[in-house]
Write a protein that holds these residues in place. Structure first.
Motif, short mmCIF file in Angstrom:
data_model
loop_
_atom_site.label_atom_id
_atom_site.label_comp_id
_atom_site.label_asym_id
_atom_site.label_seq_id
_atom_site.Cartn_x
_atom_site.Cartn_y
_atom_site.Cartn_z
N ALA A 506 38.87 44.75 38.98
CA ALA A 506 39.44 46.06 39.31
C ALA A 506 40.48 45.95 40.42
CB ALA A 506 38.33 47.01 39.73
N GLY A 507 40.24 45.07 41.39
CA GLY A 507 41.19 44.96 42.50
C GLY A 507 42.58 44.56 42.02
N LYS A 508 42.66 43.60 41.15
CA LYS A 508 43.95 43.17 40.61
C LYS A 508 44.63 44.30 39.85
CE LYS A 508 46.09 39.42 37.92
NZ LYS A 508 47.03 40.30 37.20
N ALA A 509 43.84 45.05 39.06
CA ALA A 509 44.41 46.16 38.30
C ALA A 509 45.01 47.21 39.23
CB ALA A 509 43.35 46.77 37.40
N LEU A 510 44.32 47.51 40.31
CA LEU A 510 44.80 48.53 41.25
C LEU A 510 46.04 48.03 41.99
CD1 LEU A 510 41.35 49.75 42.57
CD2 LEU A 510 42.95 51.07 41.18
N ARG A 511 46.07 46.78 42.34
CA ARG A 511 47.23 46.24 43.06
C ARG A 511 48.44 46.16 42.15
NH1 ARG A 511 43.16 42.35 44.29
NH2 ARG A 511 41.99 43.12 46.10
N PRO A 626 30.00 42.91 43.87
CA PRO A 626 30.83 41.71 43.94
C PRO A 626 32.31 42.04 43.90
CG PRO A 626 29.89 41.93 41.76
CD PRO A 626 29.32 43.04 42.58
N ALA A 627 33.08 41.29 44.67
CA ALA A 627 34.54 41.39 44.65
C ALA A 627 35.02 42.83 44.82
CB ALA A 627 35.11 40.78 43.36
N ALA A 628 34.49 43.49 45.82
CA ALA A 628 34.93 44.86 46.11
C ALA A 628 36.37 44.80 46.64
CB ALA A 628 34.02 45.50 47.14
N PRO A 629 37.29 45.60 46.10
CA PRO A 629 38.69 45.56 46.56
C PRO A 629 38.85 46.31 47.88
CG PRO A 629 38.45 47.12 44.75
CD PRO A 629 37.11 46.49 44.94
N LEU A 630 38.58 45.62 48.98
CA LEU A 630 38.58 46.26 50.30
C LEU A 630 39.95 46.79 50.68
CD1 LEU A 630 36.33 43.76 52.30
CD2 LEU A 630 35.65 45.71 50.90
N ASP A 631 41.01 46.13 50.26
CA ASP A 631 42.35 46.57 50.64
C ASP A 631 42.76 47.86 49.93
OD1 ASP A 631 42.39 45.28 48.20
OD2 ASP A 631 44.40 44.46 48.46
N THR A 696 22.24 60.08 50.23
CA THR A 696 23.61 59.57 50.21
C THR A 696 24.03 59.16 51.61
OG1 THR A 696 24.17 61.03 48.36
CG2 THR A 696 26.00 60.14 49.62
N TYR A 697 24.72 58.01 51.69
CA TYR A 697 25.21 57.51 52.96
C TYR A 697 26.68 57.13 52.81
CZ TYR A 697 20.22 57.11 53.77
OH TYR A 697 18.88 57.38 53.89
N SER A 698 27.47 57.43 53.84
CA SER A 698 28.90 57.13 53.80
C SER A 698 29.32 56.42 55.08
CB SER A 698 29.72 58.42 53.65
OG SER A 698 29.42 59.06 52.43
N GLY A 699 30.39 55.63 54.96
CA GLY A 699 30.92 54.92 56.11
C GLY A 699 32.35 54.51 55.88
N LYS A 700 32.96 53.96 56.93
CA LYS A 700 34.34 53.50 56.85
C LYS A 700 34.38 52.05 56.42
CE LYS A 700 36.04 56.73 60.35
NZ LYS A 700 36.75 56.88 61.65
N LEU A 701 35.51 51.68 55.81
CA LEU A 701 35.63 50.34 55.27
C LEU A 701 37.08 49.92 55.31
CD1 LEU A 701 33.89 48.15 53.82
CD2 LEU A 701 34.57 49.20 51.66
N GLY A 702 37.32 48.67 55.53
CA GLY A 702 38.67 48.11 55.50
C GLY A 702 38.59 46.62 55.29
N GLY A 703 39.73 46.00 55.10
CA GLY A 703 39.75 44.56 54.92
C GLY A 703 40.87 44.16 54.01
N LYS A 704 40.94 42.86 53.75
CA LYS A 704 41.98 42.31 52.92
C LYS A 704 41.40 41.78 51.62
CE LYS A 704 44.91 40.87 56.81
NZ LYS A 704 45.60 39.72 57.46
N GLY A 705 42.09 42.04 50.53
CA GLY A 705 41.70 41.48 49.25
C GLY A 705 40.32 41.90 48.80
N ASP A 706 39.70 41.02 48.01
CA ASP A 706 38.37 41.29 47.46
C ASP A 706 37.31 40.57 48.29
OD1 ASP A 706 39.64 42.63 45.43
OD2 ASP A 706 39.48 40.99 43.98
N ALA A 707 36.19 41.24 48.48
CA ALA A 707 35.05 40.63 49.19
C ALA A 707 33.78 41.32 48.72
CB ALA A 707 35.21 40.75 50.70
N ASP A 708 32.68 40.60 48.79
CA ASP A 708 31.40 41.17 48.39
C ASP A 708 30.89 42.16 49.43
OD1 ASP A 708 31.50 39.49 46.23
OD2 ASP A 708 30.06 38.04 47.03
#
Length: 732
Positions: A506-511, A626-631, A696-708
């Protein structure tokens, strides 16, 4: 697939009003004719008529020269059809083959042109079976009769009924009424709160079972009853504590798996079992009586001074030896009444009693060992023949064991074990497919798990090995699936359903701003056709030939179609929208490293709906996106479901992974970069006694590329289980 098929010249057309000749004095022929009429009416929509004299399109005749039991010869000429056999079963199976010849396609209600042919046929194995567990969940007699009808149509001849277990006793024993007054009912486990769960249960009276036995016998099927012992005895001990070991009275269990309760082995307990067997034999005339013998953890026997004293008095040195003595005594008791004991392969432990036959479920070694020693064997290995294993990894499969066993796996199974000496092959009676019903509450759930895989078992156990061919089987299965539908059977279509995979994730498709999507079915049959405009695909929709390149936001709908334009499964849809690509359901998550999500669990063990379901690792409350598209995300929202923790793990309890909790009821810990990564969310779990089961729980997220993304629940192991229902990343 018949043993021998010889095509001939010409054909015969059978339409409404065609007659069947059966000698009125031949009960077997009359029964076969009546069942043929009923099946053709259901599966083809034609009304045939039986007569006992005169010229007829179809005739049943006796032929003492038929070489094998259950064998038949079916001859079609332009002048008529003859079914010849020496026994009732052969006449019945000839009728069932003819019913298939009379329903070869989708032309329901129309006359059938049957090509001239001679079929000489007989089964390869004498035990062609299916096991239905009615102990974990009670199933109605009507639903069992539907199973019996479907078994007869494909020439299966043994229905093994798993009648008792820790979770319920299902057969009336008049001498011991508490077995059904108490032992037939249980409270379902809950995921929190103080109120008991709803009551589940039921039982069959002896008269009801006698009627069922007669119904099955008329259709060539023997019902083999199973009373599970010496383990899986909690429902018995709940009813009559004096026949247990510890003297306590537990509740009828609501826990799946392996529980500790065993039968006592003193004389009153052995007399109890023998009295139960007396009533069981009066109901079930089967040669074999199944006495279980599986998963009897011996701790109660090992710790009980009374049991140890009994062992010493009998000269028995080990608890496995005591089980062997227990089984041997009951085998001898059955033998005195002209019956034979069969049990799961654990009865080999401690030495195989001379009277026993073995049902091998833990692979084939037990089968080879038993047959080598001269004991008869039925093959039922897990997971290959266990129909509570899921058929595909698809998210729309219902609850069950996450061992994926498809049609190809079942069909490839060979009941004759490799390595068995040729002179011992005679001890291999055949094979059966067990369905343990922890997650099968309704007839629809049972039917989905059973069909169409049962057709593969039928061909594996009937047809000569050299005749078996999977591609040909799939061709034959196509009209059989139509027959299931016309019979009101909810056969699974998931192996035929279109699945979707994004190349590169999914990350590649979105990018890239485009998704390259591959379409396929597990079974590989039919031509896939699809739409991109929201409409349902038809046989005229665009044919799939190569991976599709679509912009995110398009919904693909697809199905595979037969050459005559029928969809092989209901259409499935795939949403390539941004939010959809960033969201994962429980069934799309994976187990954490070194773990395995071995179970797809429902919200409650009594759930009758198809979903929601949750893929879980019973031993570790940890899962990965797996491979969550953090960016591509600025945050996350996790839906959590609290589930009952109701699994008897016996000695496997030592494999449970405990995560240290830093608050009273534990936490959900979310890490980015895998399970050793950075904590991006820490959420205390609420009191399960008072809080809703969904949170339900929510939080902030960031990062580069894909990561678990790693999600760990630290709830105490003594409390309920927690599962991730969905993880939705917030689009940037």
């Amino acid at each position: 697939m018949p043993a021998e098929v010889q095509p001939a010249r010409g054909a015969l057309t059978i339409g409404d009003g065609a007659t069947i000749l059966a000698d009125a004095s031949d009960t077997g022929a009359v029964t076969a004719a009546r069942l043929l009429v009923a099946r053709v009416r259901t599966e083809r929509g034609l009304t045939l008529q039986t007569v006992d004299r005169g010229k007829s399109a179809i005739r049943f005749v006796r032929d003492a020269a038929t070489p094998k039991a259950e064998g038949y010869t079916l001859t079609v000429t332009p002048g008529g059809i003859t079914i010849a056999a020496k026994d009732d079963a052969g006449l019945l199976y000839g009728a069932m083959t003819l019913s298939q010849l009379l329903s070869p396609d989708a032309a329901f209600g129309k006359p059938v042109r049957v090509a001239a042919v001679t079929i000489r046929d007989a089964p390869r194995f004498v035990w062609r079976g299916y096991m239905l567990d009615v102990a974990r969940h009670f199933h109605s007699l009507e639903s069992i009769r539907t199973i019996i009808d479907a078994m007869a149509a494909i020439k299966l001849n043994t229905l093994h009924l798993h009648l008792t277990d820790d979770q319920g006793w299902r057969v009336e024993i008049k001498r011991y009424p508490e077995l059904t007054r108490i032992g037939a009912f249980r409270n379902a486990p809950t995921a929190g709160g103080t109120a008991p769960g709803p009551v589940h249960g039921g039982f069959y009276t002896q008269d009801e079972l006698r009627t069922l036995v007669g119904y099955a016998q008329e259709r060539g099927i023997t019902i083999v009853p199973e009373i599970d012992l010496p383990g899986h005895a909690q429902a018995v001990v709940a009813s009559y504590p004096q026949y247990g070991v510890m003297g306590d009275r537990p509740p009828v269990s609501g826990d799946w798996g392996v529980n500790p309760y065993l039968f006592n082995v003193d004389e009153p307990s052995m007399t109890f079992v023998e009295n139960v067997l007396d009533e069981l034999m009066a109901v079930f005339p089967s040669t074999f009586i199944h006495l279980g013998g599986d998963e009897a953890v011996k701790d109660q026997w090992r710790l009980s001074p009374a049991i140890q004293a009994r062992m010493a008095a009998l000269g028995i040195k080990t608890e496995n030896g005591l089980q062997s003595w227990f089984i041997d005594r009951l085998g001898n008791y059955l033998a005195k009444h002209g019956r034979r004991l069969i049990g799961w392969d654990e009865i080999l432990e401690g030495g195989l009693p001379p009277s026993a036959s073995v049902m091998s479920w833990r692979g084939e070694k037990g089968a080879v060992d038993a047959a080598t020693q001269g004991h008869d064997v039925v093959l039922a290995p897990a997971p290959t023949l266990y129909f509570d294993s899921l058929q595909t990894p698809r998210a729309d499969e219902p609850a069950g064991r996450r061992y994926f066993v498809g049609l190809k796996d079942v069909y490839a199974y060979e009941p004759m074990p490799a390595g068995l000496a040729p002179d011992k092959a005679k001890h291999i009676l055949g094979a059966e497919a067990p369905l343990f019903a922890e997650y099968m509450v309704t007839p629809r759930q049972v039917q989905h798990a059973t069909f169409p895989r049962l057709a593969a078992i039928a061909e594996v156990t009937w047809s000569p090995r050299e005749k078996r061919d999977f591609a040909g089987f799939l061709t034959r299965l196509d009209p059989q699936r139509l027959r299931y539908a016309r019979s009101g059977i909810a056969a699974a279509d998931t192996e035929y359903a279109v699945g979707y995979a994004i190349d590169g994730g999914a990350g590649k498709a979105l990018r890239d701003g485009k998704a390259r999507v591959t379409l396929a079915t597990q079974i590989g049959q039919g031509r896939i056709r699809y739409t991109l405009d929201g409409s349902a695909p038809t046989a005229r929709s665009r044919a799939y030939a190569a991976p599709l390149s679509v912009k995110p936001g398009v919904t693909i709908r697809a199905a595979a179609f037969t050459a005559d334009g029928r969809a092989t499964a209901a259409p499935r849809a795939f949403d390539t929208g941004r939010q959809a690509l960033l969201t994962r359901s429980s069934t799309e998550l994976t187990a954490c490293p070194k773990g395995r999500a071995g179970l797809r669990a429902p919200v409650t063990p009594e759930a009758t709906e198809w979903g929601p379901v949750f893929d879980i690792n019973l031993f570790d409350g940890c899962s990965l996106y797996p491979a969550a598209p953090l960016d591509q995300a600025s945050g996350f929202t996790i839906d959590v479901q609290r589930l009952p923790r109701h699994y008897g793990l016996a000695h496997e309890v030592t494999a449970l992974v405990s995560h240290y909790n830093v608050s009273r009821f534990g936490e959900l810990v979310v890490r980015s970069g895998g399970c050793d990564g950075t904590v991006v969310g820490l959420f205390p779990l609420p009191d399960p006694a008072t809080a809703p089961a969904r949170m339900t729980y929510s939080g902030k997220l960031g990062g580069k590329g894909d990561a678990d993304l790693c999600m760990v629940f630290t709830a105490p192991l003594a409390g309920p289980f927690y599962a991730v229902a969905t993880v939705a990343l917030t689009p940037k």
